[in-house]
Enzyme design. Structure first.
Site, PDB file in Angstrom:
ATOM      1  N   ASP A  45     -22.943   9.349   5.041  1.00 38.93           N
ATOM      2  CA  ASP A  45     -23.072  10.437   4.076  1.00 38.93           C
ATOM      3  C   ASP A  45     -23.257  11.796   4.730  1.00 38.93           C
ATOM      4  O   ASP A  45     -23.146  12.811   4.076  1.00 38.93           O
ATOM      5  CB  ASP A  45     -24.239  10.181   3.123  1.00 38.93           C
ATOM      6  CG  ASP A  45     -25.558  10.020   3.857  1.00 38.93           C
ATOM      7  OD1 ASP A  45     -25.565  10.064   5.096  1.00 38.93           O
ATOM      8  OD2 ASP A  45     -26.594   9.842   3.182  1.00 38.93           O
TER       9      ASP A  45
ATOM     10  N   ASP B 218     -21.014  12.055  10.210  1.00 38.13           N
ATOM     11  CA  ASP B 218     -20.197  10.847  10.049  1.00 38.13           C
ATOM     12  C   ASP B 218     -18.711  11.155   9.880  1.00 38.13           C
ATOM     13  O   ASP B 218     -17.866  10.281  10.045  1.00 38.13           O
ATOM     14  CB  ASP B 218     -20.646  10.055   8.819  1.00 38.13           C
ATOM     15  CG  ASP B 218     -22.042   9.510   8.952  1.00 38.13           C
ATOM     16  OD1 ASP B 218     -22.380   9.039  10.046  1.00 38.13           O
ATOM     17  OD2 ASP B 218     -22.802   9.579   7.978  1.00 38.13           O
TER      18      ASP B 218
ATOM     19  N   ILE C 242      16.405  -8.800  -2.433  1.00 40.09           N
ATOM     20  CA  ILE C 242      15.307  -7.814  -2.365  1.00 40.09           C
ATOM     21  C   ILE C 242      14.469  -7.913  -3.636  1.00 40.09           C
ATOM     22  O   ILE C 242      14.994  -7.805  -4.740  1.00 40.09           O
ATOM     23  CB  ILE C 242      15.866  -6.376  -2.253  1.00 40.09           C
ATOM     24  CG1 ILE C 242      16.566  -6.180  -0.926  1.00 40.09           C
ATOM     25  CG2 ILE C 242      14.733  -5.362  -2.372  1.00 40.09           C
ATOM     26  CD1 ILE C 242      17.121  -4.791  -0.733  1.00 40.09           C
TER      27      ILE C 242
ATOM     28  N   GLU D 188      13.080  -6.069  -5.837  1.00 40.47           N
ATOM     29  CA  GLU D 188      13.073  -4.633  -6.095  1.00 40.47           C
ATOM     30  C   GLU D 188      11.824  -4.168  -6.841  1.00 40.47           C
ATOM     31  O   GLU D 188      11.455  -3.001  -6.775  1.00 40.47           O
ATOM     32  CB  GLU D 188      14.340  -4.222  -6.871  1.00 40.47           C
ATOM     33  CG  GLU D 188      14.498  -4.864  -8.230  1.00 40.47           C
ATOM     34  CD  GLU D 188      15.369  -6.113  -8.149  1.00 40.47           C
ATOM     35  OE1 GLU D 188      16.064  -6.394  -9.126  1.00 40.47           O
ATOM     36  OE2 GLU D 188      15.343  -6.797  -7.122  1.00 40.47           O
TER      37      GLU D 188
ATOM     38  N   ASP E 258     -24.003   4.501   9.237  1.00 40.55           N
ATOM     39  CA  ASP E 258     -25.118   5.366   9.584  1.00 40.55           C
ATOM     40  C   ASP E 258     -26.388   4.753   9.002  1.00 40.55           C
ATOM     41  O   ASP E 258     -26.345   4.091   7.964  1.00 40.55           O
ATOM     42  CB  ASP E 258     -24.892   6.758   9.011  1.00 40.55           C
ATOM     43  CG  ASP E 258     -25.985   7.731   9.404  1.00 40.55           C
ATOM     44  OD1 ASP E 258     -26.316   7.778  10.591  1.00 40.55           O
ATOM     45  OD2 ASP E 258     -26.508   8.441   8.522  1.00 40.55           O
TER      46      ASP E 258
ATOM     47  N   ALA F  76      19.545  -9.581  -5.426  1.00 40.35           N
ATOM     48  CA  ALA F  76      18.768 -10.795  -5.694  1.00 40.35           C
ATOM     49  C   ALA F  76      17.770 -11.064  -4.579  1.00 40.35           C
ATOM     50  O   ALA F  76      16.660 -11.537  -4.808  1.00 40.35           O
ATOM     51  CB  ALA F  76      19.715 -11.988  -5.851  1.00 40.35           C
TER      52      ALA F  76
ATOM     53  N   ASN G  45      15.530 -11.253 -12.765  1.00 39.35           N
ATOM     54  CA  ASN G  45      14.626 -10.458 -11.934  1.00 39.35           C
ATOM     55  C   ASN G  45      13.736  -9.543 -12.766  1.00 39.35           C
ATOM     56  O   ASN G  45      12.554  -9.367 -12.470  1.00 39.35           O
ATOM     57  CB  ASN G  45      15.428  -9.614 -10.935  1.00 39.35           C
ATOM     58  CG  ASN G  45      15.911 -10.439  -9.746  1.00 39.35           C
ATOM     59  OD1 ASN G  45      15.635 -11.639  -9.665  1.00 39.35           O
ATOM     60  ND2 ASN G  45      16.630  -9.813  -8.837  1.00 39.35           N
TER      61      ASN G  45
END
Length: 889
Positions: free
Chosen positions: A621, A625, A289, A291, A333, A287, A714
């Site tokens: 590009d 870079d 966690i 999940e 750039d 409960a 859940n």
């Protein structure tokens, strides 16, 4: 041939004969037999693609997440000691998460691969004494390659013959203006790539002239290959999202273990069996966690990638979506990213006046004729301009002025020419005109051309040009140059006949000056807007380029990266070399523009910002870079003009190469993080409500909820709304907020406090309904019937509470009436579906027996729904108080 020859990077310092001796070849090239031997020994001329991970490896990598490990442990324990159904449900969720992760990664890789050219370019090579056409990957060291305008240089070449050869090397150097190539042997062994004028490098473009070169480096032994090797040694960074999820998993684990131990001990003290309490503790852990969180986060990220793909941003790694939203710094750039990578006429000086290129200009202006005639641009059948970018810019300018360029050139054919050379810095052509006279058209460097001018034309009148007039022109030239414009001068002369001696002394003399042309690689209009939007969002834009200082500064001011009146803020690579890493980390905030830099500089700049605690994005590009793209928190490559190396190093690729797409990506990234926060707030507050309900009920000795009830809530009321919250639109002011920063977590901005008080509310309301139904039953009966009714009402109340609460988490602080109840259609549908699935176990005969719940009458449903709905007005009152407090503060 010695393999070390491919490692020799100083061929530019050797005479031609020494070069051929080194590579064991000649000007006639290689024989096919020798080429085959070298191919067998050294391999094809291509870059290493690197090892690719199999789908199985990618699948198992999904299980490295700490929270997944905790869930797997809970599944094993539950399967051994408890209900196998619980174990199966947990495992299904975990496997689903792994499959989704692999699917999205594979899908993203396919999109990137689709951007690659399927075939390698052709190269004209001398083999067996004849010129043949080969695939570029078939080249070997010693091959002699022929180059001409429009070719891509297929390997690293030492040039042995040039004729007005110009090569554009912006992918390596950042320079948008092509380099004039010559055969002069260089003496400086440390000369930079941009200064090696007798070399041609792989993946650069021939824009003008022709030449020949001998292959001295192939594949990974080229300059491009050297940068690719740098990438192999560059560590990838862990994204903020990965850090946040890891941190969240550890926090939850500690909390779960503490609570589970307390519950286990309390149960034993109350006389309950150890196995019973172990299973109870596991139920409580399940409960606690969320999940479904890993799968839900993956789905939200996947939805984000799909939206971004529609907007031309292709994400290679899922966490990159969220990372961009937390960016503090964008390092970009200049060439091709912030600018057009296309020279454009911007200013003219004609008739003694400086004017913009858009201003009117007479169609018979002499400056236009010099532009068109002293020009080697080729116009293809479809209207494409082929040639040097500077010259194509001049033809494009004439076309924009509605000049029929092809007709003019056809009516006035070229009969003689003197090509451009780096000493004269001029180009001249001779055209035959209709009146049987001849026009000499000249263009070139203003200072050199003015030396040859004796007259000037202004408003149709030719007048003598004295020294004062020349000085005025030179001052205008200086003014344009300080604006980072590349300036050309034009002149002309009409003669009765073509001189027999076509030389500079005969042709380029007694010229009539017709004007100055100021050109620049202009900034992208959308880039300027993007820089402005980024600034409002608290993001600083940094320009990093291999171009000259003045050019970089001028473009930065036009884009708004630097203030128009700002002094400073610019530094060159040479100046950066003089600063230690320690000093630079304290000064990095002083600079917004970096000029004349190398790939190593770029990595250093990115790391300095990261050391300052900033999340850094790098766009680019070019090959230059790539190392910084990989080092940055998120690398953004260009899909059209980007090199394969840069795309391979990036986390995200812009399919349209449009800088403004980054703004969309930033907003999407911020929206994704905000929506993940909303899902976490929703899931953890709901799970905290469940934990408090179980914890307090256990302390009080109440048997309030069975494990099957927790699991159903859940699965049904958590998962669908949590996923739908991932589709919430961006809040109106998302791009007006400052970046959340590196230390921000999913619990920042009031989320943790909201989880706590809202979880307490959910648990408190559920316990209150159970207490009320037990002590004030609607129907009289035995204790078991009253207990079953109370349990059913608590079960439905807890589930419906979470569905109503899902509306609250649309915003942490804003009122639901401001955000809007029903804007998200998928959210509305998820609430209806989840509500129906929750109610069906009570309403459908048979299912209620399986879930050990009873039918509720109208009054009981009214109590349950009223209690559940109450969380909305209560949270609205709390939000109002928070907003009032924030305003006063």
């Amino acid at each position: 041939m010695d393999k070390n020859n491919q490692q020799n990077k100083t061929f530019f310092t050797l005479e031609k004969k020494a070069v051929f001796d080194q590579v064991q070849s000649s000007e006639k090239g290689l024989t096919s037999e020798e080429a085959e031997k070298r191919m067998a020994e050294y391999g094809p001329n291509q870059l290493d693609e690197g090892k690719t991970k199999s789908l199985l490896v990618k699948f198992f990598e999904q299980f490295k997440d700490f929270m997944i490990i905790v869930l797997l442990a809970a599944a094993v324990i539950s399967g051994i000691f408890g209900d196998i159904t619980d174990s199966i449900i947990i495992l299904v969720v975990v496997v689903l998460n792994a499959v989704l992760g692999v699917f999205q990664e594979a899908k993203a890789e396919e999109a990137i691969n689709a951007l690659r050219e399927m075939s390698s370019p052709e190269a004209r090579v001398k083999r067996d004494g004849a010129v043949v056409s080969l695939k570029s990957d078939q080249l070997v060291v010693g091959d002699v390659v022929l180059l001409e305008a429009g070719n891509i240089v297929p390997a690293d070449l030492r040039l042995i013959e040039v004729a007005s050869l110009q090569i554009e090397e912006s992918g390596l150097t950042g320079e948008s203006v092509p380099v004039n190539k010559e055969l002069t042997v260089l003496e400086d062994e440390k000369a930079g790539v941009g200064d090696r004028t007798n070399m041609a490098y792989m993946n650069s473009n021939v824009t003008y002239g022709r030449g020949e070169g001998v292959v001295v480096g192939t594949g990974m032994n080229t300059e491009v290959g050297g940068i690719a090797k740098m990438l192999a040694s560059t560590d990838e960074t862990v994204t903020p999202l990965q850090n946040n999820l890891n941190r969240l998993g550890k926090y939850l684990t500690v909390a779960i273990l503490a609570i589970a131990i307390i519950i286990f001990v309390v149960g034993l003290l109350n006389g309950r069996g150890w196995l019973d309490m172990l299973l109870t503790s596991i139920s409580l852990a399940v409960a606690a966690i969320p999940e479904g969180l890993p799968a839900i986060v993956t789905i939200i990220l996947a939805l984000g990638t799909q939206k971004m793909a529609k907007r031309k941003a292709l994400v290679r790694r899922l966490p990159a979506v969220e990372t961009l939203g937390s960016t503090d710094i964008i390092c970009s750039d200049k060439t091709g990213t912030l600018t057009m990578n296309q020279m454009t006429v911007e200013k003219l000086y004609v008739n003694g006046q400086l004017q913009d290129s858009a201003d009117p200009l007479e169609s018979d202006s002499p400056i236009l004729y010099s532009m068109m005639h002293a020009n080697d641009t080729q116009i293809s059948g479809d209207g494409t301009l082929i040639g040097d970018p500077t010259e194509t810019a001049l033809i494009q300018f004439a076309l924009d002025k509605d000049i029929a360029v092809s007709e003019v050139l056809e009516k006035e054919p070229r009969v003689a020419e003197i090509p451009f050379d780096s000493e004269r810095k001029l180009m001249s052509t001779v055209q035959k005109q209709a009146d049987k006279k001849f026009l000499i058209a000249v263009k070139g460097a203003p200072d050199e051309l003015l030396k040859r001018c004796t007259h000037v034309i202004e408003n149709g009148k030719v007048e003598a040009l004295d020294e004062a007039g020349k000085q005025t022109i030179l001052e205008i030239n200086h003014k344009l140059a300080t604006q980072a414009l590349r300036v050309l001068a034009t002149a002309y002369r009409q003669v009765e006949s073509v001189p027999t001696d076509i030389s500079s002394e005969n042709i380029e003399q007694e010229l009539v000056f017709s004007g100055l042309i100021g050109m620049i690689d202009p900034e992208r209009a959308e880039a300027k807007d993007a820089v402005s939007v980024a600034r409002r969002a608290g993001i600083r834009s940094i320009m990093i380029t291999g171009d000259h200082r003045d050019t970089a500064e001028a473009i930065a001011k036009r884009l708004g990266i630097l203030e128009a009146t700002q002094v400073g803020g610019v530094i060159t690579g040479a100046e950066l070399d003089q600063i230690s890493d320690e000093d630079f980390s304290t000064k990095v905030k002083d600079y917004s523009v970096y000029a004349r830099v190398s790939p190593q500089h770029k990595v250093r700049i990115v790391k300095a910002w990261q050391k300052a605690g900033k999340i850094v994005a790098m766009t680019g590009d070019g090959v230059n870079d790539a190392p910084a793209l990989k080092t940055a928190d998120i690398g953004i490559g260009m899909g059209i003009t980007g090199t394969e190396v840069s795309k391979g190093a990036s986390d995200m690729v812009l399919a349209d190469d449009n800088f403004s797409t980054i703004v969309v990506a930033v907003e999407e990234g911020r929206k994704v993080f905000s929506n993940i926060q909303k899902s976490i707030q929703f899931l953890l507050s709901a799970n905290l409500g469940e934990v408090l309900t179980l914890f307090i009920a256990t302390l009080l000795g109440w048997s309030i909820l069975a494990p099957v009830h927790i699991l159903w809530i859940n699965l049904v009321t958590d998962t669908f709304p949590a996923i739908a919250l991932g589709l919430e639109p961006a809040e109106a002011d998302s791009m007006e907020q400052k970046p959340r920063g590196k230390e921000a977590t999913f619990f920042s901005n009031g989320v943790l406090g909201s989880i706590i008080y809202q979880g307490i509310l959910e648990g408190g309301i559920t316990l209150f309904v159970y207490w009320w139904a037990t002590n004030y039953p609607i129907h009289a009966g035995n204790a078991e019937l009253i207990h079953n009714d109370a349990l059913t009402m608590a079960f439905i109340t807890l589930g419906m509470l979470q569905l109503f609460h899902a509306f609250n988490v649309k915003s942490v602080k804003k009122s639901l009436f401001t955000v809007g109840f029903f804007k998200n259609k998928m959210f509305n549908l998820s609430i209806l579906v989840s509500g129906a699935l929750l109610a069906v176990v009570v309403l459908v005969p048979g299912l209620n027996d399986a879930f050990k719940v009873t039918h509720l009458d109208t009054i009981q449903w009214i109590i349950v729904l009223s209690a559940s709905f109450s969380i909305i007005p209560i949270v609205e009152l709390v939000k109002f108080g928070i907003r009032t407090f924030d305003k006063r503060r």
